[in-house]
Design an enzyme around this catalytic site. Sequence first.
Site, PDB file in Angstrom:
ATOM      1  N   SER A   1     -38.001 -24.729  16.230  1.00 59.47           N
ATOM      2  CA  SER A   1     -38.707 -24.452  15.004  1.00 59.47           C
ATOM      3  C   SER A   1     -37.825 -23.927  13.997  1.00 59.47           C
ATOM      4  O   SER A   1     -38.471 -23.637  12.972  1.00 59.47           O
ATOM      5  CB  SER A   1     -39.917 -23.237  15.321  1.00 59.47           C
ATOM      6  OG  SER A   1     -39.194 -22.276  15.798  1.00 59.47           O
TER       7      SER A   1
ATOM      8  N   SER B   1     -24.559 -22.202  24.413  1.00 59.07           N
ATOM      9  CA  SER B   1     -24.010 -20.956  24.432  1.00 59.07           C
ATOM     10  C   SER B   1     -23.554 -20.351  23.053  1.00 59.07           C
ATOM     11  O   SER B   1     -24.317 -20.290  21.977  1.00 59.07           O
ATOM     12  CB  SER B   1     -22.902 -21.047  25.488  1.00 59.07           C
ATOM     13  OG  SER B   1     -22.287 -19.868  25.935  1.00 59.07           O
TER      14      SER B   1
ATOM     15  N   TYR C   1     -25.821  -9.461  24.803  1.00 51.10           N
ATOM     16  CA  TYR C   1     -26.088 -10.910  24.596  1.00 51.10           C
ATOM     17  C   TYR C   1     -25.051 -11.485  24.805  1.00 51.10           C
ATOM     18  O   TYR C   1     -25.307 -12.831  25.716  1.00 51.10           O
ATOM     19  CB  TYR C   1     -25.860 -11.009  22.796  1.00 51.10           C
ATOM     20  CG  TYR C   1     -25.917 -12.550  22.244  1.00 51.10           C
ATOM     21  CD1 TYR C   1     -27.045 -13.186  22.335  1.00 51.10           C
ATOM     22  CD2 TYR C   1     -24.858 -12.856  21.441  1.00 51.10           C
ATOM     23  CE1 TYR C   1     -26.987 -14.535  21.846  1.00 51.10           C
ATOM     24  CE2 TYR C   1     -24.771 -14.150  21.071  1.00 51.10           C
ATOM     25  CZ  TYR C   1     -25.980 -15.001  21.275  1.00 51.10           C
ATOM     26  OH  TYR C   1     -25.773 -16.258  20.748  1.00 51.10           O
TER      27      TYR C   1
ATOM     28  N   LYS D   1     -24.832 -14.851  27.667  1.00 48.98           N
ATOM     29  CA  LYS D   1     -24.300 -16.401  27.371  1.00 48.98           C
ATOM     30  C   LYS D   1     -23.092 -16.610  28.652  1.00 48.98           C
ATOM     31  O   LYS D   1     -22.870 -17.761  28.856  1.00 48.98           O
ATOM     32  CB  LYS D   1     -23.661 -16.412  25.906  1.00 48.98           C
ATOM     33  CG  LYS D   1     -24.900 -16.305  25.038  1.00 48.98           C
ATOM     34  CD  LYS D   1     -25.578 -17.485  24.943  1.00 48.98           C
ATOM     35  CE  LYS D   1     -26.637 -17.468  23.670  1.00 48.98           C
ATOM     36  NZ  LYS D   1     -27.589 -18.729  23.969  1.00 48.98           N
TER      37      LYS D   1
HETATM   38  N1  LIG Z   1     -26.802 -18.886  14.540  1.00 48.73           N
HETATM   39  C1  LIG Z   1     -25.677 -18.266  15.272  1.00 48.73           C
HETATM   40  O1  LIG Z   1     -24.751 -17.862  14.506  1.00 48.73           O
HETATM   41  C2  LIG Z   1     -25.370 -18.782  16.682  1.00 48.73           C
HETATM   42  C3  LIG Z   1     -24.374 -18.777  16.846  1.00 48.73           C
HETATM   43  C4  LIG Z   1     -23.691 -19.160  18.280  1.00 48.73           C
HETATM   44  C5  LIG Z   1     -25.009 -19.566  19.295  1.00 48.73           C
HETATM   45  N2  LIG Z   1     -26.109 -19.392  18.644  1.00 48.73           N
HETATM   46  C6  LIG Z   1     -27.141 -20.054  19.703  1.00 48.73           C
HETATM   47  O2  LIG Z   1     -27.909 -20.870  19.094  1.00 48.73           O
HETATM   48  C7  LIG Z   1     -29.381 -20.973  19.567  1.00 48.73           C
HETATM   49  C8  LIG Z   1     -30.173 -21.147  18.598  1.00 48.73           C
HETATM   50  O3  LIG Z   1     -30.041 -19.995  17.529  1.00 48.73           O
HETATM   51  P1  LIG Z   1     -30.243 -20.216  16.153  1.00 48.73           P
HETATM   52  O4  LIG Z   1     -29.310 -19.796  15.266  1.00 48.73           O
HETATM   53  O5  LIG Z   1     -31.034 -21.541  15.742  1.00 48.73           O
HETATM   54  O6  LIG Z   1     -31.580 -19.309  15.827  1.00 48.73           O
HETATM   55  P2  LIG Z   1     -33.048 -19.071  15.285  1.00 48.73           P
HETATM   56  O7  LIG Z   1     -32.985 -19.529  13.928  1.00 48.73           O
HETATM   57  O8  LIG Z   1     -33.225 -17.541  15.294  1.00 48.73           O
HETATM   58  O9  LIG Z   1     -34.102 -19.914  16.388  1.00 48.73           O
HETATM   59  C9  LIG Z   1     -34.398 -19.695  17.502  1.00 48.73           C
HETATM   60  C10 LIG Z   1     -35.260 -20.332  18.000  1.00 48.73           C
HETATM   61  O10 LIG Z   1     -35.449 -20.024  19.392  1.00 48.73           O
HETATM   62  C11 LIG Z   1     -36.985 -20.168  19.583  1.00 48.73           C
HETATM   63  N3  LIG Z   1     -37.359 -19.017  20.598  1.00 48.73           N
HETATM   64  C12 LIG Z   1     -37.149 -17.946  20.767  1.00 48.73           C
HETATM   65  N4  LIG Z   1     -37.289 -17.267  21.822  1.00 48.73           N
HETATM   66  C13 LIG Z   1     -38.008 -18.206  22.321  1.00 48.73           C
HETATM   67  C14 LIG Z   1     -38.786 -18.240  23.630  1.00 48.73           C
HETATM   68  N5  LIG Z   1     -38.951 -17.248  24.429  1.00 48.73           N
HETATM   69  N6  LIG Z   1     -39.373 -19.569  23.992  1.00 48.73           N
HETATM   70  C15 LIG Z   1     -39.324 -20.689  23.172  1.00 48.73           C
HETATM   71  N7  LIG Z   1     -38.588 -20.276  22.166  1.00 48.73           N
HETATM   72  C16 LIG Z   1     -38.085 -19.406  21.544  1.00 48.73           C
HETATM   73  C17 LIG Z   1     -37.510 -19.589  18.087  1.00 48.73           C
HETATM   74  O11 LIG Z   1     -38.809 -20.188  17.797  1.00 48.73           O
HETATM   75  P3  LIG Z   1     -39.815 -18.902  18.434  1.00 48.73           P
HETATM   76  O12 LIG Z   1     -39.594 -17.629  17.861  1.00 48.73           O
HETATM   77  O13 LIG Z   1     -41.228 -19.555  17.514  1.00 48.73           O
HETATM   78  O14 LIG Z   1     -40.276 -19.053  19.766  1.00 48.73           O
HETATM   79  C18 LIG Z   1     -36.522 -20.501  17.334  1.00 48.73           C
HETATM   80  O15 LIG Z   1     -37.036 -21.782  17.190  1.00 48.73           O
HETATM   81  C19 LIG Z   1     -29.502 -19.634  20.449  1.00 48.73           C
HETATM   82  O16 LIG Z   1     -29.427 -19.894  21.920  1.00 48.73           O
HETATM   83  C20 LIG Z   1     -28.383 -18.610  19.858  1.00 48.73           C
HETATM   84  O17 LIG Z   1     -28.018 -17.888  20.927  1.00 48.73           O
HETATM   85  C21 LIG Z   1     -26.561 -19.127  17.531  1.00 48.73           C
END
Ligand SMILES: NC(=O)c1ccc[n+]([C@@H]2O[C@H](COP(=O)([O-])OP(=O)(O)OC[C@H]3O[C@@H](n4cnc5c(N)ncnc54)[C@H](OP(=O)(O)O)[C@@H]3O)[C@@H](O)[C@H]2O)c1
Length: 277
Positions: free
Chosen positions: A12, A134, A148, A152
Amino acid sequence: MAQQTVLITGASSGIGKATAKLLAEKGYRVFGAARRPEVANDLADEAKSKGHDLTLLSMDVRDDASVKAGLDKIGEVDILVNNAGFAVDGPLEEMTVADLEDQFATNVSGPFRLITAVLPGMRQRGRGVIVNVSSISGVVASPLNGIYSSSKWALEALSESLHFEVGHFGIRIHIIEPGSVETPFGDNARRVGAAAGNESPYHDLIEQWETAQEKLNPGGSTTQPEEVAAVIVDAIENGDKLRYPVGNDANMVITARKNMDFEAFESVMRQQLGLTW
Ligand SMILES: NC(=O)c1ccc[n+]([C@@H]2O[C@H](COP(=O)([O-])OP(=O)(O)OC[C@H]3O[C@@H](n4cnc5c(N)ncnc54)[C@H](OP(=O)(O)O)[C@@H]3O)[C@@H](O)[C@H]2O)c1
């Protein structure tokens, strides 16, 4: 080959949403899951108008019944992208076991629940791809993100073991390791203790670490979610290695960590980031 069915969690927002969009554009049958799938109604509407095969699903990866109900709607999953995740930030001393369990419930038990649910079908069909999102934090741990990072690191270990166990059955495992990506991830983090602005002996560390991060990513994150999506799709379609760092920060830090012992790495990072704590 027949149209491939992909399930991507956390679709989402951010990386998951960009990945669902790209996969749908490329002709996959895409199921995008989140607890609040309606947040991405714009994505579903756009896909529909273009004739793309994209369905949003309500699914909480922390909950057995919710995951089962979602999987029952999909049927066979050819490709699983475990992307849903969030961060609990703060000094470890100010965390509780409940904070640790909260973090692991989404970032570790969530992917594990989905992996164990789809593996039997993939094994019987003799093919499948599992991509686990990750982080740079799955390779290096930094101050204030110990919980966190440990989630990971756990996901990395699960992925590495799986790689050895299921490659034999024709199932590929890939780990995506982005650095800082411009998404609502930071806003969605749950901050504890000093990280939440509370009175704390770690107050000065928070300030120093914010300055350090600015040095690592001058002007904020530069990596866009679409760049991570492109790497995820490349891993699905052409994947020939286990790990995929994404972004200049991730590539720089992960390469440095790989090529140095911990003491040399710490010394270089402290110097580069001005960390004296
Ligand atoms: N952005 C960064 O800097 C970064 C860097 C390295 C890795 N990551 C990793 O990338 C992945 C995606 O992150 P993002 O940056 O896209 O963050 P985001 O924009 O906050 O998106 C997180 C997504 O996960 C969903 N979510 C959270 N808890 C959930 C649950 N219990 N069940 C189902 N869905 C769930 C949220 O939707 P709902 O709240 O509606 O459930 C949302 O769609 C994560 O695993 C994060 O650790 C991010």
